[in-house]
Design a protein around this motif. Structure first.
Motif, PDB file in Angstrom:
ATOM      1  N   LEU A 232      81.707  77.568  98.302  1.00  0.00           N
ATOM      2  CA  LEU A 232      81.802  76.257  97.660  1.00  0.00           C
ATOM      3  C   LEU A 232      83.066  75.532  98.091  1.00  0.00           C
ATOM      4  O   LEU A 232      84.074  76.138  98.437  1.00  0.00           O
ATOM      5  CB  LEU A 232      81.798  76.414  96.143  1.00  0.00           C
ATOM      6  CG  LEU A 232      80.478  76.855  95.529  1.00  0.00           C
ATOM      7  CD1 LEU A 232      80.589  76.883  94.018  1.00  0.00           C
ATOM      8  CD2 LEU A 232      79.366  75.914  95.939  1.00  0.00           C
ATOM      9  N   ASP A 233      82.968  74.214  98.031  1.00  0.00           N
ATOM     10  CA  ASP A 233      84.136  73.403  98.385  1.00  0.00           C
ATOM     11  C   ASP A 233      85.297  73.706  97.457  1.00  0.00           C
ATOM     12  O   ASP A 233      85.129  73.947  96.262  1.00  0.00           O
ATOM     13  CB  ASP A 233      83.792  71.914  98.270  1.00  0.00           C
ATOM     14  CG  ASP A 233      82.837  71.510  99.368  1.00  0.00           C
ATOM     15  OD1 ASP A 233      82.787  72.215 100.380  1.00  0.00           O
ATOM     16  OD2 ASP A 233      82.152  70.497  99.186  1.00  0.00           O
ATOM     17  N   LEU A 234      86.467  73.664  98.024  1.00  0.00           N
ATOM     18  CA  LEU A 234      87.658  73.885  97.215  1.00  0.00           C
ATOM     19  C   LEU A 234      88.071  72.582  96.551  1.00  0.00           C
ATOM     20  O   LEU A 234      87.954  71.510  97.131  1.00  0.00           O
ATOM     21  CB  LEU A 234      88.798  74.398  98.094  1.00  0.00           C
ATOM     22  CG  LEU A 234      88.550  75.722  98.790  1.00  0.00           C
ATOM     23  CD1 LEU A 234      89.727  76.047  99.680  1.00  0.00           C
ATOM     24  CD2 LEU A 234      88.359  76.804  97.766  1.00  0.00           C
ATOM     25  N   THR A 235      88.554  72.687  95.360  1.00  0.00           N
ATOM     26  CA  THR A 235      89.112  71.496  94.726  1.00  0.00           C
ATOM     27  C   THR A 235      90.626  71.536  94.728  1.00  0.00           C
ATOM     28  O   THR A 235      91.262  70.575  94.380  1.00  0.00           O
ATOM     29  CB  THR A 235      88.626  71.390  93.264  1.00  0.00           C
ATOM     30  OG1 THR A 235      89.025  72.559  92.587  1.00  0.00           O
ATOM     31  CG2 THR A 235      87.142  71.229  93.202  1.00  0.00           C
ATOM     32  N   GLY A 236      91.176  72.633  95.163  1.00  0.00           N
ATOM     33  CA  GLY A 236      92.624  72.710  95.282  1.00  0.00           C
ATOM     34  C   GLY A 236      93.297  73.173  94.013  1.00  0.00           C
ATOM     35  O   GLY A 236      92.662  73.483  93.012  1.00  0.00           O
ATOM     36  N   ASP A 237      94.613  73.230  94.098  1.00  0.00           N
ATOM     37  CA  ASP A 237      95.413  73.671  92.960  1.00  0.00           C
ATOM     38  C   ASP A 237      96.017  72.457  92.265  1.00  0.00           C
ATOM     39  O   ASP A 237      96.219  71.411  92.880  1.00  0.00           O
ATOM     40  CB  ASP A 237      96.535  74.582  93.428  1.00  0.00           C
ATOM     41  CG  ASP A 237      95.999  75.790  94.164  1.00  0.00           C
ATOM     42  OD1 ASP A 237      94.844  76.161  93.880  1.00  0.00           O
ATOM     43  OD2 ASP A 237      96.701  76.332  95.011  1.00  0.00           O
ATOM     44  N   LEU A 238      96.332  72.650  91.014  1.00  0.00           N
ATOM     45  CA  LEU A 238      96.908  71.547  90.252  1.00  0.00           C
ATOM     46  C   LEU A 238      98.057  72.081  89.408  1.00  0.00           C
ATOM     47  O   LEU A 238      97.904  73.093  88.713  1.00  0.00           O
ATOM     48  CB  LEU A 238      95.856  70.919  89.331  1.00  0.00           C
ATOM     49  CG  LEU A 238      96.358  69.775  88.458  1.00  0.00           C
ATOM     50  CD1 LEU A 238      96.722  68.574  89.308  1.00  0.00           C
ATOM     51  CD2 LEU A 238      95.318  69.384  87.424  1.00  0.00           C
ATOM     52  N   LEU A 239      99.165  71.417  89.505  1.00  0.00           N
ATOM     53  CA  LEU A 239     100.311  71.737  88.654  1.00  0.00           C
ATOM     54  C   LEU A 239     100.543  70.564  87.710  1.00  0.00           C
ATOM     55  O   LEU A 239     100.655  69.413  88.152  1.00  0.00           O
ATOM     56  CB  LEU A 239     101.552  71.969  89.513  1.00  0.00           C
ATOM     57  CG  LEU A 239     102.898  72.006  88.770  1.00  0.00           C
ATOM     58  CD1 LEU A 239     102.926  73.137  87.760  1.00  0.00           C
ATOM     59  CD2 LEU A 239     104.045  72.142  89.769  1.00  0.00           C
ATOM     60  N   ILE A 240     100.592  70.879  86.426  1.00  0.00           N
ATOM     61  CA  ILE A 240     100.842  69.852  85.415  1.00  0.00           C
ATOM     62  C   ILE A 240     102.274  70.020  84.919  1.00  0.00           C
ATOM     63  O   ILE A 240     102.648  71.098  84.455  1.00  0.00           O
ATOM     64  CB  ILE A 240      99.844  69.973  84.249  1.00  0.00           C
ATOM     65  CG1 ILE A 240      98.411  69.809  84.756  1.00  0.00           C
ATOM     66  CG2 ILE A 240     100.148  68.931  83.172  1.00  0.00           C
ATOM     67  CD1 ILE A 240      97.349  70.100  83.713  1.00  0.00           C
ATOM     68  N   VAL A 241     103.047  68.970  85.044  1.00  0.00           N
ATOM     69  CA  VAL A 241     104.436  68.998  84.579  1.00  0.00           C
ATOM     70  C   VAL A 241     104.553  68.048  83.392  1.00  0.00           C
ATOM     71  O   VAL A 241     104.300  66.851  83.515  1.00  0.00           O
ATOM     72  CB  VAL A 241     105.414  68.579  85.690  1.00  0.00           C
ATOM     73  CG1 VAL A 241     106.838  68.561  85.149  1.00  0.00           C
ATOM     74  CG2 VAL A 241     105.312  69.520  86.870  1.00  0.00           C
TER      75      VAL A 241
END
Lengths: 174, 433
Positions: free
Chosen positions: B232-241
């Motif tokens: 499956l396609d990657l949606t990437g990583d997310l960092l919430i600050v």
């Protein structure tokens, strides 16, 4: 939101209000106030109190109770010291208790469940009244002493029940 | 969230009505002695005896009750309902439920309590002014005697109830491809297999496989049904600050803005975790305090929830450079970083540029203080309009300066996050969203 829930029946309190109003009016009749001020004051106070405690929000409940108790105290203070006045004053006080139990903000059945409590209070009153006026040769002081003795018995009983409920609570939370 | 608990039962308490009756009875006795007439004495005797009799003869109420409750509704509406189940044979009469709304919640319908045999049901409706997350304490259950003279708190089981309210657009964020705002896309690989994306391999076909997924050449060559499997396609990583630094707006407004930001953090994290993206979280006040490293899965959701709920306003503001340095110890550079900050002052607005210089592609989500009702003291109507225009101009000017460094979402419609979705999808378009 609350449509899915059946509306729970609420006591109207009409019977207790009529009973209390009648007792206060009778007590007022025995007073020496002119122009039927006594019964009028009793009836008006009860009607006003009943309207006060049915106001939305329920914040006027203590005010309504204070009004009824104030009129009861005033009329009993003005009543002549005869046996009938003592009897009616006691009944009026019991009527106050029934009137409290029939508060429309309480659930249905509260009046029925309050009967044993009012009966105990009535028993204390009956003992005191019997000692005071039931026996012709007994002076009033004996009635007062009898009433206080009845309260003392109730206090002892309450202490015993409180101790029992404490042990029940310990078992329930164990 | 704490585990289910059982509140301890408390002893009988006198209610104000009982005290009023006792006082009235005492006054009647005093009147009797003062006026030398026994009539008030007989009127006062039942009043003195009733509270004692009530504690003596009244029902004791159930020893404990079992609480089941839930929160429903959407948007600003929170509908609470629950059931108290009593032990067999215990009377339901006299039980009352007390449920007070916490800060930020306002009752919009009265609490309705219905007694039904061995159960007591209750319902109420609250409204929330802005997006929020909260953990509601279980209601207090009280048994009261028929005259309302004595009461006792009933032991009850039941867990605190989490309530989350955030804009519905967050549910559509999972369709966002985070690579579009990433400087270096594709650092992690998805372990999910599906029907689209990059070719992964062959496997035995299943009856539910669509015809287009069957690999006809391989099937003909091997002699059994084979289907293509895709990564499956990657949606990437997310960092919430989450920026928890104090602002010149004051503690009360800071707390409300932080509450809104926390709700957005949890909603965004939940949305991306559903797509197996890795999500991390950091709260920055004086230092980088709470940190949840990048991960995915249900446990990560619980970690994030605990961290976000526990985030509080910092009393001291740290410099933005410190945040950028601190984050580099926990998170790799290049991770798409969503900074949630009101950006209500110049020092606070410095955070996104510092993060970008350290290698994090930043999207700034800025809850607008202008969206908080009743935030300004009362002014004359003309002064009110002028003050609002000036505040709006000042804020737009400050946010416009930040567009050089990152996409900026001015979150002034608190129940909508369409702007954030647009910023994720079209990060390169430099226009106000």
């Amino acid at each position: 939101m609350s449509d899915s829930l059946p509306s729970e029946p609420r006591p109207s309190g009409l019977g207790a209000t009529v009973l209390l109003g009648g007792a206060l009016a009778l007590l007022g009749l025995l007073t020496s106030l002119p122009y039927f001020l006594g019964p009028i004051a009793g009836a008006v106070a009860v009607v006003a109190a009943a309207r006060l405690r049915t106001r939305p929000g329920g914040r006027a409940g203590p005010l309504a109770l204070g009004l009824v108790l104030g009129v009861l105290g005033t009329l009993s203070a003005l009543a002549p010291p005869v046996a009938s006045a003592e009897l009616i004053a006691g009944f009026a006080a019991l009527g106050v208790l029934l009137w409290i139990a029939s508060d429309p903000s309480r659930g249905a059945g509260a009046l029925r469940q309050a009967v044993p409590i009012v009966a105990i209070a009535g028993l204390a009153f009956a003992v005191a009244l019997a000692l005071a006026v039931g026996l012709p040769t007994v002076p009033y002081g004996l009635g007062i002493a009898g009433g206080l003795a009845a309260i003392a018995v109730l206090l002892v009983g309450f202490a015993l029940v409180a101790a029992r409920s404490g042990s029940d609570r310990g078992a329930a939370t164990a | 969230m704490s585990p289910p608990s059982a509140a301890r039962a408390s002893p009988l308490r006198w209610r104000p009505t009982a005290i009023g009756l006792e006082v009235a009875g005492a006054v009647f006795v005093f009147l009797a002695f003062a006026l030398r007439t026994p009539v008030p004495l007989f009127a006062g005797l039942p009043l003195l005896a009733a509270p004692v009799a009530s504690a003596l003869a009244g029902a004791r109420g159930p020893g404990s009750v079992d609480l089941r409750w839930s929160a429903e509704g959407s948007g600003p509406v929170v509908e609470l309902s629950g059931t108290l189940t009593l032990p067999p044979g215990a009377p339901a009469e006299g039980l009352e439920v007390r449920l007070d709304p916490p800060s930020g919640f306002e009752p919009s319908a009265p609490l309705r309590v219905e007694h039904d045999g061995a159960t007591v049901r209750f319902r109420t409706r609250w409204s929330v002014r802005e997006p929020t997350i909260a953990v509601l304490d279980p209601p207090v259950v009280v048994w009261r005697d028929p005259l309302g003279l004595v009461e006792r708190e009933v032991a009850r089981t039941g867990a605190p109830l989490p309530v989350e309210r955030y804009p519905p657009e967050l549910l559509r964020l999972r369709a966002t491809r985070l690579e579009r705002v990433r400087m270096v896309p594709g650092e992690t690989r998805s372990r999910r297999r599906g029907t689209h994306g990059e070719f992964f391999g062959l496997r035995d076909a299943d009856r539910s496989d669509p015809v287009r997924q069957i690999n006809w050449r391989a099937t003909a060559r091997v002699g059994r049904w084979l289907a293509n499997e895709f990564e499956l396609d990657l949606t990437g990583d997310l960092l919430i600050v989450q920026d928890t630094r104090p602002t010149p707006l004051g503690a009360e407004r800071d707390d409300r803005l932080l509450s809104i930001g926390r709700a957005a953090s949890l909603g965004i994290a939940t949305s991306f975790l559903r797509e197996k993206s890795r999500v991390g979280y950091a709260a920055f006040g004086e230092f980088v305090g709470t940190v949840v490293p990048l991960a995915t899965g249900r446990i990560q959701k619980l970690r994030l929830r605990e961290a976000i709920v526990a985030t509080r306003r910092s009393p001291v503001a740290g410099p933005g450079e410190r945040c950028a340095v601190g984050l580099s110890r926990f998170f790799p550079r290049g991770v798409t970083t969503l900074v949630i900050s009101p950006a209500a002052s110049d020092p606070l607005a410095e955070l996104p540029p510092y993060l970008r210089r350290r290698g994090w592609p930043v999207v700034l989500l800025s809850p607008s203080p202008l969206a908080l009702p009743g935030a300004r003291p009362a002014l004359l109507p003309e002064d009110e309009a002028l003050a609002h225009r000036l505040e709006r101009l000042d804020r737009r000017h400050r946010l416009a300066d930040l567009w050089i460094h990152c996409p900026v979402v001015d979150w002034d419609e608190l129940w909508s996050l369409e702007g954030l979705s647009l910023a994720f999808r079209r990060p390169s378009r430099r226009r106000s969203v």
